[in-house]
Scaffold this active site. Sequence first.
Site, mmCIF file in Angstrom:
data_model
loop_
_atom_site.group_PDB
_atom_site.id
_atom_site.type_symbol
_atom_site.label_atom_id
_atom_site.label_comp_id
_atom_site.label_asym_id
_atom_site.label_seq_id
_atom_site.Cartn_x
_atom_site.Cartn_y
_atom_site.Cartn_z
ATOM 1 N N TYR A 54 -25.183 93.286 -15.129
ATOM 2 C CA TYR A 54 -23.874 92.691 -14.844
ATOM 3 C C TYR A 54 -22.955 93.724 -14.189
ATOM 4 C CZ TYR A 54 -19.300 90.568 -15.520
ATOM 5 O OH TYR A 54 -18.041 90.058 -15.304
ATOM 6 N N LYS B 115 -21.273 93.485 -10.298
ATOM 7 C CA LYS B 115 -19.841 93.532 -10.007
ATOM 8 C C LYS B 115 -19.488 94.743 -9.142
ATOM 9 C CE LYS B 115 -18.510 89.765 -11.931
ATOM 10 N NZ LYS B 115 -17.984 88.658 -11.092
#
Length: 293
Positions: A159, A163
Amino acid sequence: MGSPNSSRPKNVLITGCSAGGIGSALAFSFQKRGYLVLATARDVSKIDPALTSLPSVTTIKLDVTSDASIAAAVVAAREALVAEKHAGLGFLVNNSGVGTVMPWLDYEMSEARRLFETNFWGVLMVTKAFMPLLIEGQGTLVNIASIAAKTWNPYETIYNASKAAIQQWGDTLRLELEPLGVGVVSVMAGMIQSQWYSNSVPPLKLPEDSYYQPVLKNIQGSVTGVANKESGTPPDVFAETVVKQLVNGKTGKIWAGALSTLIWTLGWFPEWVSDYILRDRSGLGSMKKLKDV
């Protein structure tokens, strides 16, 4: 702070508008400012009825991982804009995203690819498809990134990487699109009290032989988003902070939400400061001590 583009049409298309999330809160915030809101979701039945009942709100089905769905959404969006006599898009907000919490050594690569399909490739695909409308409207591309792009919270490696990739892509794209009259904003979202964890983060299935069984409780806390629920910023407060800056012509980065200021500040400190904090809150410091015994 930039200056508002007076020629930009007052409309916005937002991905990932399921009830209780950031996308939904942003939609409410734009709508109350008189914007035509194109609220999208993979399953439009999950969009808040309180939002869909408002004037100037149109729902569009959009799966950001499907070429066919994206193409159909572009057609639907253009029809909605023409019907309201809007020339192009004012804002495109890439908000759709999923999460996963798991120590890297226990990751299934298929899960890692699935996350990047939504969080990275999905954003690129949607942006590419809607770019003609953005250029037509001299609008602004808004990517909901995260403070995860600037820190390295354990158990969220993929994750964090997704990002960071979106933020770097957006910063580069800002320069490439500038001559075309399109702005780019990366929203560095902090901890938010949204339904994102329950909607997007799959249940934890830590293998019985995992090296990280000693810190299982810490990992479970990350899965349920305990810190976000206890200390996060309410979605509507976050949305107001972001939308106020967007409609005033902000480009570059917007830092908003709990811990965002702290993470921005830590960027000026040596890495060992962040390492110390993250090692402690993740339980990895005590795990290392157990291993040393």
